[in-house]
Structures are given as C-alpha cells and as structure tokens.
Design an enzyme around this catalytic site. Structure first.
Site, mmCIF file in Angstrom:
data_model
loop_
_atom_site.group_PDB
_atom_site.id
_atom_site.type_symbol
_atom_site.label_atom_id
_atom_site.label_comp_id
_atom_site.label_asym_id
_atom_site.label_seq_id
_atom_site.Cartn_x
_atom_site.Cartn_y
_atom_site.Cartn_z
ATOM 1 N N SER A 162 0.797 -1.227 0.000
ATOM 2 C CA SER A 162 0.000 0.000 0.000
ATOM 3 C C SER A 162 0.832 1.282 0.000
ATOM 4 C CB SER A 162 -0.963 0.023 1.193
ATOM 5 O OG SER A 162 -0.270 0.263 2.396
ATOM 6 N N LYS A 185 0.589 4.776 6.675
ATOM 7 C CA LYS A 185 -0.063 5.639 5.678
ATOM 8 C C LYS A 185 0.499 7.052 5.764
ATOM 9 C CE LYS A 185 -2.872 2.195 4.880
ATOM 10 N NZ LYS A 185 -2.608 1.322 3.756
#
Length: 197
Positions: free
Chosen positions: A56, A101
C-alpha cells in the site's frame, strides 16, 4: 647479575603487554555492551522497529522493508501533512495490524476526492506528489466532503489503487490519540538505508 636484571625487565614488559592487551579487550567489550544498551533503549523508548507488510505504500516503502518509527517527536509537536504515520488498523483475524499511511488531510479541514483528485477545503491539493498514480479511482467515503475533527487526520497509502486507508469506512479518519509514531528510518535492506520522507 645483568642477565637476571634483563630477565626481570623482560618479565615486567611481558606482564605490562599482557595487562595492556587485557585492558584493551575489556575496553572493547565494555564499548560494545554500551552500544548495545544504547541501541536497545533507543529502539524501545524512542523508536520501535516495524516491518512493512503489503504494497500500500509502494514505491516509497516496499513489502518486507524494516523501519524504525519515531515514537517521541509527536509528544512535542503535532503531525504534519505528508508525514508517514503508523497506527492500528481495523481488526483482522482477532488482531489490529499496524497500518502505515501518509497524512493528507489535517484537523479541521474538509477533504473530498472528486474527478480522481484530492481536494482540501474545495481546492485541489496539487502538492500531493506521493501517489503512485495521478488519478484516484476509488474515492470511498471521501466522495462526499468529510470535515475532520480537531483530532483527526485523513490518510492515504501512496499506492492508492490497492491501499486500504481513510477512504474506507472501516478505517476512516485517524484520531491523533491512536497514532503510534512517525516512520523515521529504513534499516533494511541496507542498500535503502536512510531517513524516510
């Protein structure tokens, strides 16, 4: 008489060399132990080692890379836009895996993803150059404007097509209180060693 003096001198020199060698060895061992204790304290109280799991955050971070996160600096200042943070994600198989993230939206801002772009307070966020693609296919809950609370951050993975992030209802905006730390240094693989930005 002279030969006895010479033997005594040689014996003294030999003893001094042995003593010096022993002191050097003990000094080296003490130094190594000191460094190990220092590294242990840093990794447990200031930073923490973590491993990237998944894709990701490609191309910034790759699956299997080892990182050290900074757990201390957010005690003295707030997270900033584009910081890469670590926080517990939604429960999976009875566990809360850590998510890695990038902060895109800041507290109090209104975030929306429309026409494949991120908008902050109705203005396109042109400084967001971290996404692996220029177009975001899936806006998720950010299809409609989301106004972040005073302690909330909107986070996206750099590999936006595969990242499960704040666009997904089960993740949503990330509360300040659950942020564990900021990604600081990549320690493995060695050819990628260095500060992460």
């Amino acid at each position: 008489m002279r030969s006895k003096e010479r033997e005594a001198e040689k014996k003294n020199e030999s003893e001094k060399k042995e003593k010096s060698t022993t002191q050097n060895i003990l000094g080296t061992i003490a130094y190594i132990v000191g460094v190990c204790v220092f590294v242990f304290l840093i990794l447990h109280f200031v930073g923490q080692r973590t491993v990237v799991n998944g894709s990701s955050m490609d191309t910034t971070l790759a699956n299997g890379q080892n990182l050290v996160m900074d757990k201390l600096s957010y005690r003295f200042h707030d997270p900033e836009r584009y910081d890469i943070i670590i926080f517990p994600g939604p429960e999976e198989f009875g566990q809360h895996p850590y998510y890695i993230k990038r902060i895109i939206g800041m507290p109090g801002e209104t975030v929306q993803i429309k026409d494949g772009k991120v908008y902050i307070n109705d203005k396109e966020l042109k400084s967001d150059v971290y996404g692996i693609t220029d177009y975001i296919d899936y806006p998720g809950i950010a299809e409609e404007p989301i106004t972040l609370g005073d302690d909330e951050y909107f986070c996206l993975g750099d590999n936006r097509p595969v990242s499960q992030d704040s666009r997904y209802e089960e993740v949503g905006p990330v509360k300040r209180s659950i942020i564990v730390g900021k990604v600081w240094i990549r320690i493995w693989p060695l050819n990628k060693f260095g500060k992460v930005s």
